[in-house]
Design an enzyme around this catalytic site. Structure first.
Site, PDB file in Angstrom:
ATOM      1  NE  ARG A   1     -10.114  -5.815  -0.247  1.00  0.00           N
ATOM      2  CZ  ARG A   1      -9.118  -5.215   0.338  1.00  0.00           C
ATOM      3  NH1 ARG A   1      -9.005  -3.910   0.252  1.00  0.00           N
ATOM      4  NH2 ARG A   1      -8.229  -5.873   1.044  1.00  0.00           N
TER       5      ARG A   1
ATOM      6  CG  ASN B   1      -6.790  -1.298  -3.513  1.00  0.00           C
ATOM      7  OD1 ASN B   1      -6.157  -0.309  -3.167  1.00  0.00           O
ATOM      8  ND2 ASN B   1      -6.702  -2.461  -2.886  1.00  0.00           N
ATOM      9  CD  GLU B   2      -3.186  -4.729  -2.704  1.00  0.00           C
ATOM     10  OE1 GLU B   2      -3.966  -5.621  -2.340  1.00  0.00           O
ATOM     11  OE2 GLU B   2      -2.232  -4.344  -2.006  1.00  0.00           O
TER      12      GLU B   2
ATOM     13  CD  GLU C   1      -2.825  -0.423   0.318  1.00  0.00           C
ATOM     14  OE1 GLU C   1      -2.638  -1.508   0.895  1.00  0.00           O
ATOM     15  OE2 GLU C   1      -3.823  -0.201  -0.379  1.00  0.00           O
TER      16      GLU C   1
ATOM     17  CD1 TRP D   1      -3.500  -8.436   5.429  1.00  0.00           C
ATOM     18  CD2 TRP D   1      -1.927 -10.000   5.140  1.00  0.00           C
ATOM     19  NE1 TRP D   1      -2.349  -7.794   5.002  1.00  0.00           N
ATOM     20  CE2 TRP D   1      -1.375  -8.727   4.820  1.00  0.00           C
ATOM     21  CE3 TRP D   1      -1.119 -11.131   5.037  1.00  0.00           C
ATOM     22  CZ2 TRP D   1      -0.048  -8.571   4.397  1.00  0.00           C
ATOM     23  CZ3 TRP D   1       0.205 -10.968   4.629  1.00  0.00           C
ATOM     24  CH2 TRP D   1       0.722  -9.700   4.309  1.00  0.00           C
TER      25      TRP D   1
ATOM     26  CD  GLU E   1      -8.713  -4.746   5.162  1.00  0.00           C
ATOM     27  OE1 GLU E   1      -9.419  -3.789   4.775  1.00  0.00           O
ATOM     28  OE2 GLU E   1      -7.664  -5.084   4.619  1.00  0.00           O
ATOM     29  CD  GLN E   2     -14.195  -5.816  13.450  1.00  0.00           C
ATOM     30  OE1 GLN E   2     -13.953  -7.023  13.461  1.00  0.00           O
ATOM     31  NE2 GLN E   2     -15.263  -5.295  14.023  1.00  0.00           N
TER      32      GLN E   2
ATOM     33  CG  HIS F   1      -4.393  -3.825   8.816  1.00  0.00           C
ATOM     34  ND1 HIS F   1      -3.401  -2.872   8.800  1.00  0.00           N
ATOM     35  CD2 HIS F   1      -4.102  -4.689   7.808  1.00  0.00           C
ATOM     36  CE1 HIS F   1      -2.550  -3.146   7.825  1.00  0.00           C
ATOM     37  NE2 HIS F   1      -2.951  -4.247   7.202  1.00  0.00           N
TER      38      HIS F   1
HETATM   39  C1  GLA Z   1      -4.103  -4.493   0.739  1.00  0.00           C
HETATM   40  C2  GLA Z   1      -5.223  -3.534   0.351  1.00  0.00           C
HETATM   41  C3  GLA Z   1      -5.655  -2.637   1.469  1.00  0.00           C
HETATM   42  C4  GLA Z   1      -5.703  -3.395   2.769  1.00  0.00           C
HETATM   43  C5  GLA Z   1      -4.350  -3.984   3.062  1.00  0.00           C
HETATM   44  C6  GLA Z   1      -4.277  -4.684   4.398  1.00  0.00           C
HETATM   45  O1  GLA Z   1      -2.868  -4.061   0.412  1.00  0.00           O
HETATM   46  O2  GLA Z   1      -4.902  -2.752  -0.771  1.00  0.00           O
HETATM   47  O3  GLA Z   1      -6.923  -2.129   1.135  1.00  0.00           O
HETATM   48  O4  GLA Z   1      -6.657  -4.392   2.694  1.00  0.00           O
HETATM   49  O5  GLA Z   1      -4.057  -4.918   2.072  1.00  0.00           O
HETATM   50  O6  GLA Z   1      -2.982  -5.144   4.673  1.00  0.00           O
END
Ligand code: GLA
Length: 664
Positions: free
Chosen positions: A103, A141-142, A291, A299, A339-340, A342
């Site tokens: 991504r 997203n971000e 979020e 991570w 991200e399994q 998380h």
């Molecule tokens: C970011 C992303 C999410 C996810 C989280 C995991 O904030 O926007 O999609 O990957 O991190 O902490």
């Protein structure tokens, strides 16, 4: 007020969906965010749009009473797209093209990519823009990637041409005669890789801001064209992340949201409130936590869990600082994605994890306060002015490896948070009427409009606090031909004779408020940085001197105070970066000068007291125990009804570990 989670129905068989949505409902959730990485499911082949599944998910959520936030999927393009259109992939500083699958690997200013983003967003907007079950949109997203491709370089050169009009102007503002950088053709201008010319580095950051703003605008236009006026548009930012100027990007959005993760360790409310305040300040409006971590992340160095109860205290803390929604990331982890491990609310077995129960209680409590807290917001008398330009400028020329603009801001923020005094963090262009104190944390770049803004503020009776490194450079990142704080010198009644990066702390003798004889002289230290001040007028008082250190600083004024005009305006110049004890003393002095009384000092013991106020004067007080121990607190005039327990509370109350009271 909303509670919710990010859900990825595209990861699961449809037979499972209803169980998930039922469990969301049972947890008290009222909103669900979907769609933001689902491009390959929405458009599995070029031009083949499939939104039936999304429509079904929206319908199901609606059946259970959950509203929908729809994300545009442009942070995760499908493989066919990046494979067929190679110019959509971003190039890093070293010329390496990104590979597909992780991504955010696209170039936000690739014309080809923008075309596809416009198309997918337009198709989504046609389908869901008139659907009131969708209350709002999150674009992408971000935002984070910076592209260093040839295409980017050409666009940067064009952008510079628009900004500077002539090469002569650019060469002069950037002092390009230095090291023979003089440009005789726009094509010669490079993208900065590593340390580079300060003017070029700052301009590139602004260009990146422009790039993201244009990228975002393409999608906003598509959505606006098709959507109901009630549907809002936002983006999920990342707190202090500084790849672009957030004031500019949020100018085109309805409100801001951010993604709040602790990573390794635990949350410290005397610091984390600042990122909420920053986000609220982008639009001077309440915000959403789009979020936050359900227990842990995947991570960080050690992905430890938050303590039991800590996430709830964090949620209330965000609400206290103006959050109107808390959404967990994520509902359930895909079995095979990156991200399994998380944190999530639902486990690999499809059942609620232990953390689900904590959210359920939060859901019950949110339901109890939602109506009362609606249309209230934090109201503050102190503003910090934060500038991306200034931060970028300092990062480019740190001068002391440990000097960090945010840490510096925090030296003023945290002692206030410990006294339960909340602040607004605003752009230097913000209207400052209504504030008693304005703090400039290392505002190295000082535009003329900011000087005018601050002069108005002080002349109408405000107290201005100018901290180190302020007012050294112009908007091109070029040194002023005057000493710090530039055009604020007269207002400050002082200037910086010289600045010094320090190997060892320099002593500071701080004289207390002379009016109260019982206060003693405080001995403090200036850490990593010191500025010898020179008073410029007879009215300037010296509040602190440097002690013996490098000879240059010895005996020089470290802190000055200048009264301004008839309305009680004042300017404090702080030439020291004080240790915490002396800083605490200084903060008390600043508060006194600005006429602000700290009421609740419980913050030092880990209890936060914060208020949200409605336009009608309605006040809601949140009392949050951020510790793992029971705490007691004298409510004094905060006595009132606790919306969570339904009880009337007064006098000394006790708070359970991570316990919360919401008083009216
Ligand atoms: C970011 C992303 C999410 C996810 C989280 C995991 O904030 O926007 O999609 O990957 O991190 O902490």
């Amino acid at each position: 007020m909303h509670l919710g989670a990010a859900w990825y129905p595209e990861h699961w068989n449809e037979e499972r969906w209803e169980t998930d949505v039922r469990l969301m409902k049972e947890a008290g959730m009222t909103v669900c965010r979907i769609g933001e990485f689902a491009w390959s499911t929405m458009e599995p082949y070029e031009g083949g749009y499939h939104f039936e599944w999304l429509e079904k998910a929206v319908t199901l959520l609606n059946r259970y009473g959950l509203e929908v936030v729809l994300g545009t999927p442009t942070a995760a393009p499908p493989a066919w797209l990046t494979h067929r259109y190679r110019d959509t992939l971003a190039v890093d500083e070293h010329g390496r093209t990104a590979v597909h699958g992780n991504r955010c690997h696209t170039a936000a200013n690739s014309q080809t990519y923008l075309k596809f983003c416009r198309k997918i967003t337009g198709e989504m907007a046609k389908r869901f823009g008139k659907d009131a079950r969708v209350i709002g949109w999150q674009i992408d997203n971000e935002y984070n990637r910076v592209d260093y491709s040839e295409n980017s370089r050409r666009q940067f050169q064009h952008w510079l041409k628009d900004q500077y009009t002539s090469l002569d102007a650019l060469n002069s503002h950037w002092s390009t005669a230095y090291w023979s950088q003089t440009y005789s053709n726009w094509d010669e201008i490079p993208l900065p890789v590593g340390a580079h010319n300060p003017g070029l580095m700052l301009a590139f950051k602004r260009f990146v801001t422009h790039t993201w703003r244009e990228f975002q605008k393409v999608q906003i236009d598509e959505i606006r064209h098709h959507s109901l006026p009630s549907q809002w548009i936002t983006h999920n930012f990342m707190g202090w992340f500084d790849a672009f100027d957030h004031y500019e990007l949020t100018a085109d959005l309805d409100f801001a949201t951010w993604d709040w993760y602790v990573g390794t360790g635990h949350h410290d409310f005397t610091k984390t409130g600042a990122a909420h305040d920053l986000t609220r300040g982008f639009k001077r409006k309440n915000f959403w936590i789009m979020e936050t971590q359900p227990g842990w992340v995947n991570w960080s160095g050690v992905n430890n869990t938050l303590n039991k109860g800590e996430a709830s205290a964090m949620a209330w803390h965000a609400v206290a600082h103006g959050a109107d929604a808390i959404l967990y990331w994520q509902w359930r982890s895909a079995q095979g994605g990156q991200e399994q491990l998380h944190g999530s609310l639902i486990g690999a077995d499809g059942n609620p994890r232990p953390f689900y129960e904590e959210v359920k209680v939060l859901g019950e409590n949110f339901a109890k306060v939602s109506e009362v807290i609606a249309n209230t917001e934090p109201k503050n008398e102190i503003a910090f002015l934060y500038s991306y330009d200034a931060r970028w400028s300092i990062n480019g020329q740190k001068h002391h490896k440990d000097f960090n603009s945010i840490d510096h801001l925090m030296r003023y923020y945290s002692p206030l948070a410990e006294r339960n005094i909340s602040v607004d963090i605003l752009s230097p262009l913000a209207n400052l009427s209504g504030y008693k104190i304005v703090v400039l944390p290392a505002l190295v770049i000082l535009p003329d409009v900011t000087v005018e803004n601050l002069t108005r503020f002080v002349e109408s009776g405000g107290t201005l606090v100018i901290t180190v490194r302020t007012g050294m450079k112009d908007t091109h990142n070029s040194l002023f031909d005057t000493l710090q704080p530039g055009k604020l010198r007269e207002l400050a009644g002082a200037e910086v004779e010289e600045y010094y990066a320090l190997l060892d702390p320099a002593p500071v003798h701080f004289r207390g408020n002379e009016q109260s004889i019982e206060e003693k002289i405080i001995e403090g230290k200036s850490e990593m940085w010191a500025e010898a001040l020179r008073p410029l007028s007879d009215s300037t008082q010296v509040l602190a001197h440097f002690g013996e250190s490098n000879g240059w600083l010895d005996g020089k004024p470290a802190i000055t105070l200048n009264p301004v005009g008839e309305n009680g305006g004042k300017v404090l110049m702080i030439g020291a970066v004080l240790d915490s004890k002396a800083q605490s003393f200084l903060i008390e002095r600043i508060l006194r000068e600005g006429g602000i009384e700290p009421i609740y000092t419980e913050g030092k013991t880990g209890v936060e007291v914060a208020k949200r106020v409605g336009k009608d004067g309605k006040t809601v007080t949140l009392v949050i125990n951020h510790t793992r121990e029971e705490r007691s607190l004298d409510l004094k005039e905060l006595a009132g009804q606790d919306l969570l327990s339904g009880k009337s509370l007064s006098g000394v109350i006790s708070l359970l570990p991570y316990g919360v009271r919401v008083l009216i």
